[in-house]
Design a protein around this motif. Structure first.
Motif, mmCIF file in Angstrom:
data_model
loop_
_atom_site.group_PDB
_atom_site.id
_atom_site.type_symbol
_atom_site.label_atom_id
_atom_site.label_comp_id
_atom_site.label_asym_id
_atom_site.label_seq_id
_atom_site.Cartn_x
_atom_site.Cartn_y
_atom_site.Cartn_z
ATOM 1 N N PRO A 174 0.833 -1.202 0.000
ATOM 2 C CA PRO A 174 0.000 0.000 0.000
ATOM 3 C C PRO A 174 0.872 1.258 0.000
ATOM 4 C CG PRO A 174 -0.760 -1.567 1.663
ATOM 5 C CD PRO A 174 0.570 -2.064 1.182
ATOM 6 N N THR A 175 0.393 2.290 -0.660
ATOM 7 C CA THR A 175 1.154 3.543 -0.726
ATOM 8 C C THR A 175 0.715 4.562 0.322
ATOM 9 O OG1 THR A 175 -0.381 4.407 -2.389
ATOM 10 C CG2 THR A 175 1.610 3.311 -3.202
ATOM 11 N N ALA A 176 -0.402 4.312 1.001
ATOM 12 C CA ALA A 176 -0.920 5.290 1.963
ATOM 13 C C ALA A 176 0.125 5.597 3.026
ATOM 14 C CB ALA A 176 -2.184 4.746 2.620
ATOM 15 N N GLY A 177 0.409 6.896 3.205
ATOM 16 C CA GLY A 177 1.367 7.328 4.202
ATOM 17 C C GLY A 177 2.816 7.127 3.809
ATOM 18 N N ARG A 178 3.075 6.692 2.576
ATOM 19 C CA ARG A 178 4.440 6.392 2.125
ATOM 20 C C ARG A 178 4.797 7.362 0.999
ATOM 21 N NH1 ARG A 178 6.702 1.827 5.122
ATOM 22 N NH2 ARG A 178 4.899 0.719 5.949
ATOM 23 N N VAL A 179 5.227 8.546 1.349
ATOM 24 C CA VAL A 179 5.395 9.612 0.368
ATOM 25 C C VAL A 179 6.463 9.279 -0.661
ATOM 26 C CG1 VAL A 179 6.022 12.032 0.062
ATOM 27 C CG2 VAL A 179 4.553 11.357 1.964
ATOM 28 N N MET A 180 7.663 8.923 -0.208
ATOM 29 C CA MET A 180 8.746 8.637 -1.143
ATOM 30 C C MET A 180 8.454 7.382 -1.958
ATOM 31 S SD MET A 180 10.877 11.102 -0.946
ATOM 32 C CE MET A 180 12.145 10.350 -1.977
ATOM 33 N N TYR A 181 7.924 6.381 -1.318
ATOM 34 C CA TYR A 181 7.572 5.144 -2.016
ATOM 35 C C TYR A 181 6.497 5.403 -3.069
ATOM 36 C CZ TYR A 181 5.476 0.477 -2.633
ATOM 37 O OH TYR A 181 4.949 -0.693 -3.155
ATOM 38 N N ALA A 182 5.483 6.178 -2.702
ATOM 39 C CA ALA A 182 4.413 6.479 -3.648
ATOM 40 C C ALA A 182 4.949 7.235 -4.849
ATOM 41 C CB ALA A 182 3.307 7.282 -2.962
ATOM 42 N N GLY A 183 5.890 8.162 -4.613
ATOM 43 C CA GLY A 183 6.477 8.892 -5.732
ATOM 44 C C GLY A 183 7.165 7.960 -6.705
ATOM 45 N N LEU A 184 7.945 7.010 -6.193
ATOM 46 C CA LEU A 184 8.622 6.055 -7.075
ATOM 47 C C LEU A 184 7.635 5.103 -7.743
ATOM 48 C CD1 LEU A 184 11.768 5.259 -4.927
ATOM 49 C CD2 LEU A 184 11.772 6.278 -7.207
ATOM 50 N N ARG A 185 6.583 4.722 -7.032
ATOM 51 C CA ARG A 185 5.570 3.840 -7.620
ATOM 52 C C ARG A 185 4.860 4.501 -8.797
ATOM 53 N NH1 ARG A 185 2.715 -0.125 -4.593
ATOM 54 N NH2 ARG A 185 1.112 0.018 -6.217
ATOM 55 N N SER A 186 4.854 5.830 -8.819
ATOM 56 C CA SER A 186 4.156 6.532 -9.898
ATOM 57 C C SER A 186 4.950 6.516 -11.198
ATOM 58 C CB SER A 186 3.883 7.988 -9.491
ATOM 59 O OG SER A 186 5.083 8.758 -9.484
ATOM 60 N N LEU A 187 6.218 6.101 -11.132
ATOM 61 C CA LEU A 187 7.074 6.074 -12.313
ATOM 62 C C LEU A 187 6.996 4.723 -13.005
ATOM 63 C CD1 LEU A 187 10.213 7.815 -10.764
ATOM 64 C CD2 LEU A 187 8.321 8.869 -12.026
ATOM 65 N N PRO A 188 7.226 4.680 -14.310
ATOM 66 C CA PRO A 188 7.162 3.394 -15.011
ATOM 67 C C PRO A 188 8.278 2.457 -14.563
ATOM 68 C CG PRO A 188 7.985 5.114 -16.474
ATOM 69 C CD PRO A 188 7.513 5.810 -15.228
#
Length: 277
Positions: free
Chosen positions: A128-142
């Protein structure tokens, strides 16, 4: 097979050398220089903050957590006058992949490395990306297709996922960013902690304030060493960090965890032998 330590801790130990090429190998820095960054820290902040987009210094400071007041603002947002976040991430990736190819040599073209990249990818895109700012940013990339690039990107995602959780663990113990460096230094046997490379450049008055605060809380003694309470606090932080880092690996079957550990060991070993540089 049973594991003697939390899965997330064992996988962190094995994947961290992959991520460390970001910071220690010359190729990523050279790649950022070609973009126009003439000092290491401009390239560091541009490359690592790139997944957050053109975020203000206050946001990057919060997401990175462990930089002293004003350090981020010396680089963000001025780095975006030189290049774009997309170009910075691409340059960082190119440099890291080049470094990994050089260091890993003959391991690069093996089916074992491709399998590791596949398993790490499966784990890295599952949490899950909730509360994971840096992780969510990287997950948004291909996710890259090429195995070495995929290996790097997946390891980087897992590192930032763990880092996001580590910030939660630090905040739960009321440990700020500079204080975290002090605890890490002491845990590594560095004394005085103020000599640690990540904080030794800070004003003496700021370091004195941090050390005084830790003494007042009973976490370090008069000589600047851990107290029992300080060691217990550090242990709780690490234990919670491990627990919060488990989610990506819950997507893998036990047999896949065993396979991943087995196949990662020679890759990680090669990187550790060179200091990831």
């Amino acid at each position: 097979m049973p594991h003697s330590q939390p899965v997330a801790r064992r996988l962190f130990d094995l994947t961290e050398p992959i991520s460390l090429v970001n910071f220690f190998a010359p190729e990523p820095h050279e790649s950022m220089v070609r973009l126009g960054f003439l000092n290491y820290w401009d390239g560091y902040f541009a490359g690592r903050a790139a997944p957050l987009g053109v975020a203000p210094a206050e946001v990057v400071h919060a997401a990175f957590y462990n930089f002293a007041d004003g350090e981020v603002a010396r680089h963000i947002p001025k780095v975006w006058e030189v290049t774009t976040p997309e170009a910075a991430h691409a340059a960082r990736q190119r440099g890291c992949v080049t470094a990994l190819r050089r260091i890993l040599g003959g391991l690069v073209e093996t089916p074992e490395l491709a399998r590791v990249a596949d398993l790490l990818t499966k784990a890295s895109i599952s949490a899950p990306t909730a509360g994971r700012v840096m992780y969510a940013g990287l997950r948004s990339l291909p996710m890259p297709e090429e195995p070495v690039a995929r290996l790097w990107h997946a390891a980087n995602m897992l590192r930032e996922h763990r880092g996001d959780g580590h910030i939660v663990a630090l905040a739960s113990e009321r440990i700020g960013g500079t204080e975290a460096h002090v605890l890490s230094a002491l845990d590594s046997g560095i004394h005085p902690a103020e000599s640690f490379g990540r904080i030794h450049h800070l004003p003496a008055s700021r370091l004195a304030e941090v050390m005084s605060g830790l003494r007042d809380r009973g976490l370090i003694d008069a000589s600047g060493h851990f107290t029992e309470a300080g060691r217990a606090t550090k242990a709780r932080i690490e234990s919670l960090t491990d627990a919060l880092a488990e989610a990506p690996y819950e997507e893998l079957e036990p047999s896949e965890i065993d396979e991943l550990i087995f196949l990662l060991e020679p890759i990680s070993g090669r990187l550790q032998a060179t200091g990831s540089q």
